[in-house]
Design an enzyme around this catalytic site. Structure first.
Site, PDB file in Angstrom:
ATOM      1  N   TYR A  57      66.194  48.321  42.130  1.00  9.52           N
ATOM      2  CA  TYR A  57      65.346  47.316  42.968  1.00  9.52           C
ATOM      3  C   TYR A  57      66.142  45.924  43.024  1.00  9.52           C
ATOM      4  O   TYR A  57      66.618  45.562  44.184  1.00  9.52           O
ATOM      5  CB  TYR A  57      64.091  47.296  42.344  1.00  9.52           C
ATOM      6  CG  TYR A  57      63.308  48.618  42.618  1.00  9.52           C
ATOM      7  CD1 TYR A  57      62.654  48.936  43.800  1.00  9.52           C
ATOM      8  CD2 TYR A  57      63.180  49.283  41.748  1.00  9.52           C
ATOM      9  CE1 TYR A  57      61.991  49.855  43.892  1.00  9.52           C
ATOM     10  CE2 TYR A  57      62.601  50.719  41.877  1.00  9.52           C
ATOM     11  CZ  TYR A  57      62.131  50.904  42.923  1.00  9.52           C
ATOM     12  OH  TYR A  57      61.231  51.934  43.102  1.00  9.52           O
ATOM     13  N   GLU A  77      77.827  51.658  40.644  1.00  9.92           N
ATOM     14  CA  GLU A  77      76.817  52.257  39.873  1.00  9.92           C
ATOM     15  C   GLU A  77      77.105  53.323  39.039  1.00  9.92           C
ATOM     16  O   GLU A  77      77.836  54.175  39.270  1.00  9.92           O
ATOM     17  CB  GLU A  77      75.862  53.088  41.229  1.00  9.92           C
ATOM     18  CG  GLU A  77      74.892  54.101  40.568  1.00  9.92           C
ATOM     19  CD  GLU A  77      73.585  53.599  39.797  1.00  9.92           C
ATOM     20  OE1 GLU A  77      73.372  52.667  39.921  1.00  9.92           O
ATOM     21  OE2 GLU A  77      73.707  54.079  38.335  1.00  9.92           O
ATOM     22  N   ASN A 155      60.992  57.604  39.655  1.00  8.54           N
ATOM     23  CA  ASN A 155      59.641  57.162  39.730  1.00  8.54           C
ATOM     24  C   ASN A 155      58.563  57.745  40.233  1.00  8.54           C
ATOM     25  O   ASN A 155      58.970  58.426  41.379  1.00  8.54           O
ATOM     26  CB  ASN A 155      59.823  55.505  39.551  1.00  8.54           C
ATOM     27  CG  ASN A 155      59.786  54.917  40.829  1.00  8.54           C
ATOM     28  OD1 ASN A 155      59.517  55.356  41.748  1.00  8.54           O
ATOM     29  ND2 ASN A 155      60.559  53.701  40.843  1.00  8.54           N
ATOM     30  N   GLY A 156      57.404  57.322  40.100  1.00  9.53           N
ATOM     31  CA  GLY A 156      56.331  57.849  40.856  1.00  9.53           C
ATOM     32  C   GLY A 156      55.730  57.221  42.184  1.00  9.53           C
ATOM     33  O   GLY A 156      54.955  57.562  42.746  1.00  9.53           O
ATOM     34  N   MET A 158      54.363  54.114  42.681  1.00 11.83           N
ATOM     35  CA  MET A 158      53.193  53.489  42.508  1.00 11.83           C
ATOM     36  C   MET A 158      53.692  51.965  42.761  1.00 11.83           C
ATOM     37  O   MET A 158      54.472  51.499  41.941  1.00 11.83           O
ATOM     38  CB  MET A 158      52.568  53.680  40.973  1.00 11.83           C
ATOM     39  CG  MET A 158      51.714  54.981  41.186  1.00 11.83           C
ATOM     40  SD  MET A 158      50.801  55.176  39.644  1.00 11.83           S
ATOM     41  CE  MET A 158      49.359  53.890  40.075  1.00 11.83           C
ATOM     42  N   GLU A 397      46.773  54.245  34.903  1.00 14.11           N
ATOM     43  CA  GLU A 397      47.195  55.039  35.931  1.00 14.11           C
ATOM     44  C   GLU A 397      46.649  56.735  35.740  1.00 14.11           C
ATOM     45  O   GLU A 397      46.703  57.050  34.669  1.00 14.11           O
ATOM     46  CB  GLU A 397      48.733  55.186  36.270  1.00 14.11           C
ATOM     47  CG  GLU A 397      49.415  55.982  36.963  1.00 14.11           C
ATOM     48  CD  GLU A 397      50.947  56.069  36.859  1.00 14.11           C
ATOM     49  OE1 GLU A 397      51.236  54.924  36.737  1.00 14.11           O
ATOM     50  OE2 GLU A 397      51.392  56.982  36.966  1.00 14.11           O
ATOM     51  N   HIS A 482      58.756  51.713  31.582  1.00 11.02           N
ATOM     52  CA  HIS A 482      58.803  50.191  32.387  1.00 11.02           C
ATOM     53  C   HIS A 482      59.532  49.351  31.414  1.00 11.02           C
ATOM     54  O   HIS A 482      58.991  48.284  30.845  1.00 11.02           O
ATOM     55  CB  HIS A 482      57.178  49.827  32.378  1.00 11.02           C
ATOM     56  CG  HIS A 482      56.509  50.703  33.298  1.00 11.02           C
ATOM     57  ND1 HIS A 482      55.192  50.807  33.257  1.00 11.02           N
ATOM     58  CD2 HIS A 482      56.846  51.551  34.365  1.00 11.02           C
ATOM     59  CE1 HIS A 482      54.848  51.546  34.435  1.00 11.02           C
ATOM     60  NE2 HIS A 482      55.921  51.955  35.027  1.00 11.02           N
ATOM     61  N   ASN A 520      52.410  48.501  37.078  1.00  7.08           N
ATOM     62  CA  ASN A 520      53.689  49.015  37.297  1.00  7.08           C
ATOM     63  C   ASN A 520      54.532  48.038  37.835  1.00  7.08           C
ATOM     64  O   ASN A 520      54.186  47.171  38.730  1.00  7.08           O
ATOM     65  CB  ASN A 520      53.415  50.408  38.335  1.00  7.08           C
ATOM     66  CG  ASN A 520      52.318  51.319  37.903  1.00  7.08           C
ATOM     67  OD1 ASN A 520      51.281  50.748  37.742  1.00  7.08           O
ATOM     68  ND2 ASN A 520      52.613  52.547  37.480  1.00  7.08           N
TER      69      ASN A 520
END
Ligand code: FAE
Length: 541
Positions: A57, A77, A155-156, A158, A397, A482, A520
């Protein structure tokens, strides 16, 4: 938990239309191409104006905004590009069938839920530069995404903005008014965040588990909230209708998502690619950053080229005018702690490596009565939570347990107000960075999660599951999804992520956030990166 073509085995035309339908005009036409920046080898001796270490991110925001400001950006990366289908025609492996693509340089899987009905789930896999890292350090397993897109690959999705009243505890030195007026909205727009259609939610079989979660929460007097996500909700409706290739409804999440999730490859990185000013070198791990000479000479950046079995096939050194550390909380912290301790970056201050937390993560399951089935087919994308933050220090969650069979289980990932903070340090004898997290430090998290689930169990006459994390073990307290902190804003850096002691070096990822976000974390990581890079571009370039 995504790819340059939106799907592995769905015809590209179909998936692109679904993606367009789900994102609307929010992201602009360029993002809809769904293409990450082109991979390009960075060769020894090259000089680049801006080098970004990592493609999650923070790194994606920095790359996009720098490129839009006219700067040529190179992203490095360590993981794979994830743009090529595997032998089964899909880019990513299914959660229930992990294979060589699933784990980062392990020979045995390490599933967060290690057991089911008494049976261990882990199995041997070939060592490969797979998508999910289960990094074991200091008494905790830290799960992280590996590849172009970082954590957004696994990830989910969220996408939760913390409550304004909790923000001061998240980033005390940051102007909250500015964040909530400008940078959270910018991050949410850039990520393509949306909430499930509440009318569809009421009838969708794949969210039966969430409706059971809501009923139990509300009967015990807890606030139940819908939680936004970056999944393309329109695509999910079509999955449910059986008109497109199933992804969330086939349980895809932990080892990548082959269709509906808007990972960074489809949002920020696609827009970065469209500028024509961003390139990515995958399968290269940055190992050193050190001043290249006198003031203004930039930084020598050393990196190892990796084969897919993890072997180092080449070592390269390039020069960068500016370096943006975006290797994630653990990756950035490990690099900076080592570089300070070994004298490569002697000007870094003593805050480097400190203030690390695990966002208070703790998991648990509850065994429901037979009259409360949670559904055979569960969407792998969570859409709701139970908010007991103010009263009990936990936000839970309501998570899926997509096993393909009826389990009568409710499953939760709680984010708790755990007060403990760990530090990274350099172990010279072993030649590695270590983390001093203590297993016992999860106790407060368990107590906080119990403020919700003890009461629900009492009200419903139900019990905890004891078969998901071992035998006779209730709490998934050995892990975090996290990781946060290690180069905390306004401590290890100034209030905008500039590292002290070395002009031209910046931290732009989750390492800036001191251990907890109360929800999150990726929207906050994105919003903070948007705030900081705007200032850096305005004043430093
Ligand atoms: P991150 O996304 O981790 O990216 C760092 C990148 O740097 C990775 O691609 C690394 O491979 C790369 N890298 C590391 N070291 C090096 C090096 N030396 N050289 C080159 N590259 C390097 O960083 N958060 C939410 O908000 N909502 C969710 O639903 C959610 N679910 C999650 C589920 C799972 C299973 C996991 C693992 C995480 C989840 N998260 C979730 C957390 C979220 O993905 C995470 O906070 C962010 O990805 C962190 O973003 P960063 O930019 O800090």
């Amino acid at each position: 938990m995504s790819d340059s073509t939106p799907t592995g085995d769905v015809p590209q035309g179909i998936s692109r239309r679904r993606f367009i339908a789900g994102t609307g005009s929010l992201l602009g036409a360029v993002a809809l191409a769904g293409r990450a920046p082109s991979a390009a080898a960075l060769d020894t001796g090259a000089r680049v104006p801006a080098l970004v270490v990592g493609t999650g991110y923070g790194g994606s925001v920095a790359a996009l905004r720098l490129a839009q400001a006219g700067v040529d950006v190179h992203m490095v990366e360590q993981g794979m590009a994830w743009d090529t289908p595997g032998p089964d025609g899909k880019i990513f492996a299914n959660t229930t069938r992990p294979d060589f693509r699933s784990y980062w340089l392990r020979t045995r899987t390490k599933a967060p839920l290690s057991n089911f009905l008494g049976f261990p789930l882990d199995k041997d896999v070939p060592r490969y530069t797979g998508i999910l890292d289960a990094e074991e350090m200091g008494g905790i397993v830290v799960y992280q995404g590996r590849g172009v897109g970082g954590g957004s690959l696994v990830n989910g999705g969220m996408a939760v903005t913390p409550k304004r009243e909790n923000f001061a505890a998240v980033l005390p030195s940051v102007d909250a008014e500015e964040m909530y007026r400008t940078y959270y909205p910018r991050a949410n727009a850039g990520l393509g965040v949306a909430t499930v259609d509440p009318a569809w939610f009421e009838t969708a079989e794949c969210y039966r588990y969430a409706r059971v979660g809501r009923k139990h929460a509300q009967r015990s007097g807890f606030p139940f909230v819908f939680v936004p996500d970056v999944y393309d909700w329109d695509y999910m409706k079509q999955e449910a209708a059986g008109t497109v290739q199933k992804s969330a409804l086939d349980g895809e999440i932990l080892y990548g998502n082959n269709a509906g999730k808007k990972s960074l490859q489809k949002t920020y990185l696609a827009r970065a690619a469209a500028t024509g000013k961003v390139t990515v070198t995958p399968l290269h791990r940055v190992t050193s950053v050190t001043p290249a000479g006198g003031p203004g000479a930039g930084y020598a950046v050393t990196m190892e080229q990796l084969a897919t079995n993890g072997d180092v096939t080449a070592v390269k050194t390039v020069t960068a005018d500016r370096v943006f550390f975006a290797a994630g909380s653990v990756g950035t912290s490990k690099l900076l702690v080592e570089l300070k301790a070994t004298g490569a970056l002697p000007g870094l201050n003593d805050e480097i490596g400190k203030g690390w937390g695990e966002n208070g993560n703790v998991m648990c399951g509850r065994a429901n009565h037979m009259w409360d089935p949670t559904g055979k087919v569960q969407s792998s994308i969570p859409c709701s939570g139970i908010d007991n933050w103010a009263a009990g220090g936990a936000f839970a969650e309501v998570a899926p347990l997509p096993t393909g069979i009826e389990t009568y289980a409710s499953f939760y990932l709680s984010i708790t107000k755990n007060p403990h903070r760990a530090a990274f340090s350099w172990n010279a004898a072993a030649g590695r960075v270590e983390l001093n997290w203590q297993t016992a430090w999860k106790r407060p998290s368990i107590d906080m999660a119990r403020t919700i689930f003890d009461r629900i169990n009492e009200r419903e006459g139900t019990i905890y599951r004891t078969d998901l994390f071992g035998t006779d073990k209730i709490w998934g307290d050995h892990l975090t999804y996290h990781p946060l902190g290690g180069a905390v804003l306004n401590k290890a850096t100034d209030n905008y992520g500039r590292l002290h002691g070395h002009p031209g070096l910046y931290v732009v990822d989750g390492a800036l956030i001191p251990g907890n976000t109360s929800v999150n974390p990726f929207v906050t990581i994105t919003a903070l990166a948007e705030r900081n890079i705007e200032r850096i571009i305005a004043t430093d370039l």
